[in-house]
Enzyme design. Structure first.
Site, short mmCIF file in Angstrom:
data_model
loop_
_atom_site.label_atom_id
_atom_site.label_comp_id
_atom_site.label_asym_id
_atom_site.label_seq_id
_atom_site.Cartn_x
_atom_site.Cartn_y
_atom_site.Cartn_z
N ARG A 327 -4.31 -6.35 18.59
CA ARG A 327 -3.03 -6.21 19.31
C ARG A 327 -1.89 -5.88 18.37
O ARG A 327 -0.85 -6.53 18.34
CB ARG A 327 -2.71 -7.46 20.13
CG ARG A 327 -3.66 -7.70 21.28
CD ARG A 327 -3.21 -8.77 22.23
NE ARG A 327 -2.29 -8.26 23.26
CZ ARG A 327 -2.66 -7.54 24.31
NH1 ARG A 327 -3.92 -7.18 24.47
NH2 ARG A 327 -1.78 -7.13 25.19
N PHE A 328 -2.10 -4.82 17.57
CA PHE A 328 -1.06 -4.32 16.69
C PHE A 328 -0.74 -2.87 17.07
O PHE A 328 -1.65 -2.10 17.42
CB PHE A 328 -1.52 -4.30 15.23
CG PHE A 328 -1.73 -5.67 14.64
CD1 PHE A 328 -0.64 -6.51 14.41
CD2 PHE A 328 -2.99 -6.11 14.29
CE1 PHE A 328 -0.84 -7.77 13.85
CE2 PHE A 328 -3.20 -7.36 13.75
CZ PHE A 328 -2.11 -8.18 13.52
N LEU A 393 -3.13 2.19 17.30
CA LEU A 393 -3.12 1.06 18.22
C LEU A 393 -4.38 0.25 17.97
O LEU A 393 -5.49 0.76 18.15
CB LEU A 393 -3.07 1.55 19.67
CG LEU A 393 -1.69 2.02 20.15
CD1 LEU A 393 -1.81 2.95 21.33
CD2 LEU A 393 -0.82 0.83 20.50
N GLU A 394 -4.19 -0.97 17.47
CA GLU A 394 -5.32 -1.90 17.34
C GLU A 394 -5.44 -2.62 18.68
O GLU A 394 -4.61 -3.46 19.01
CB GLU A 394 -5.07 -2.92 16.22
CG GLU A 394 -5.20 -2.36 14.82
CD GLU A 394 -6.65 -2.31 14.34
OE1 GLU A 394 -7.56 -2.70 15.10
OE2 GLU A 394 -6.85 -1.87 13.20
N LEU A 395 -6.44 -2.27 19.46
CA LEU A 395 -6.56 -2.77 20.82
C LEU A 395 -6.90 -4.26 20.78
O LEU A 395 -7.00 -4.86 19.73
CB LEU A 395 -7.65 -2.01 21.56
CG LEU A 395 -7.59 -0.50 21.46
CD1 LEU A 395 -8.76 0.12 22.16
CD2 LEU A 395 -6.29 0.01 22.05
#
Ligand SMILES: [Zn+2]
Length: 455
Positions: A327-328, A393-395
């Site tokens: 989340r990043f 986007l780090e999901l």
């Protein structure tokens, strides 16, 4: 000759130690960036999760490091607990977890995003997209290169019927957007989400005003599976495999231990290659940078694709690089904590705004080298030299407040989620969030930069 035999024996002994691994949760008692020291001392350790705020990490620790790594942690006032021993055997049940399924004749059907498609299934889906009356007018397939194991790197281009009208009215070329997933083999979720984003653009192109406006200004290019060799290996052999599958300088020995094969594609891009720690020169490391910049065919293919405009004729303007997990929302530069990209403040403001509007403020936005850790040879740093909007986007496998299973040591409990091991049911949840974020982002660019001149 003697030297070669000694070297061989060293590798046999050394590599046999690597067969058993453990997953450790490690927490230091005060905030300090230990990662560079850990990487230097333990080059074959694999960082699975990092939380700077909590000063905690999750590592995959090779057997021969266990003693010394425990000592290192104690010396630095930290503590650890073993979350999973005998990792490879335990994780075998997560391999090939996609069930047999019957694909629909409609390439936009949910059956195509409710599964982690194998490479072959993905190629069949591309054929369906190219031949179905629902989609064939709106897409083109481009094979931009081949992997070491000769799998094709297929990019789907979405273009719109508005192209000519737009060009006639505005006397201006469209711009291009690139979205990729699956650069790291074990991050299956990023492949599923890239496919979901593609399906959403094609589904909403007729009846969503924002999507229509975006397709008037941009051609969208999606490479869902950037590392198909590594991905297939993670499906069949080792669920936590990260690199590609090309041989390295010690490839004669890689059948003794798998770790010495493959290159980390996100350390192999040609800008600032090998300029900082976080990018290993050790062929057996999980973040091995390769023998030279763009040594890997996957990377060289993407570099050519973005640089030459062979397929789009239009300049690339934005790049969304999908990884999982954390989340990043990460902005360049990755290689430096001292420098910022020229338009950093604009990127930061725009992403923060969208994260709060469509992502429940649950994504942390910031420069990659600060939010995660500095490393070099990444794709967003390379892309930032070509275009103004480049980001990762780090999901997230965490959703609806569920804890990470690794944190609670409940690897098969359905009340938690499991990092890389998130199941296909997460694709639609994360995919919806990411699709909305990309749409809002591109629309905000249009509003700010194009709409005053064009409509
Ligand atoms: Zn990744």
């Amino acid at each position: 000759m003697v030297h070669n035999i000694q070297l061989f024996l060293f590798f046999v002994v050394f590599l046999n130690y690597l067969q058993a691994e453990e997953i450790w949760f490690v927490k230091f008692s005060y905030k300090h960036n230990y990662l560079s020291r850990i990487e230097k001392t333990f080059p074959l350790i694999d960082l699975l999760q990092y939380d700077y705020d909590q000063s905690s990490c999750i590592f995959l620790v090779p057997q021969n490091y266990l003693l010394n790594f425990a000592r290192f942690i104690q010396q630095h006032n930290g503590f650890y607990r073993i979350m999973l021993d005998n990792t490879k055997d335990t994780l075998k049940k997560f391999q090939l977890r996609s069930k047999r399924w019957t694909p629909s004749d409609n390439p936009l059907d949910k059956t195509f995003y409710q599964h982690f498609l194998s490479y072959d299934e993905q190629q069949n889906w591309y054929s369906l997209l190219a031949n179905s009356s629902l989609t064939k007018k709106f897409i083109r397939l481009h094979t931009i290169g081949y992997t070491y194991e000769n799998r094709s790197l297929t990019v789907v281009q979405i273009h719109s019927k508005y192209r000519r009208r737009y060009k006639q009215q505005q006397q201006r070329r469209k711009l291009s957007v690139f979205i990729d997933g699956g650069m790291h083999a074990r991050e299956w979720l990023s492949i599923g989400v890239a496919n979901f984003v593609l399906i959403q653009f094609l589904t909403l192109k007729e009846n969503n005003l924002k999507v229509q406006r975006i397709l008037r200004h941009f051609d969208i290019f999606v490479l869902s599976m950037m590392n198909p060799d590594g991905y297939e290996y993670s499906r069949t052999h080792n669920r936590l495999w990260r690199k590609n599958r090309s041989p390295t300088i010690v490839s004669d020995y890689w059948d003794i231990d798998e770790s010495c094969c493959g290159v980390d594609l996100n350390r192999n891009f040609p800008y600032q290659w090998d300029s900082i720690y976080g990018s290993s020169n050790h062929p057996c490391s999980h973040s091995y940078r390769g023998s030279h910049p763009s040594s890997e065919s996957e990377v060289q293919s993407v570099v050519n694709f973005l640089q030459t405009n062979t397929y789009s004729r239009n300049k690339f303007y934005a790049y969304f690089n999908l990884h999982a997990y954390g989340r990043f929302w990460l902005l360049p530069w990755t290689y430096s904590t001292l420098n910022k990209v020229q338009n950093y403040e604009d990127l930061l403001k725009r992403c923060n705004q969208i994260a709060s509007n469509v992502m429940n403020q649950t994504y942390k936005v910031g420069q990659a080298s600060f939010l995660l850790y500095p490393c070099s040879g990444t794709s967003i740093d390379f892309a930032a030299t070509l275009m103004p909007h480049s980001m990762t986007l780090e999901l997230s496998p965490t959703f609806k407040g569920l804890p990470m299973c690794f944190e609670t040591n409940q690897t098969v409990d359905h009340n938690c989620t499991v990092g890389f091991l998130a199941g296909p049911e997460v694709i639609e949840i994360d995919g919806t969030e990411v699709f909305n974020a990309i749409v809002e982002y591109l629309d905000s660019i249009i509003q700010d930069y194009f709409l005053s001149r064009n409509t």
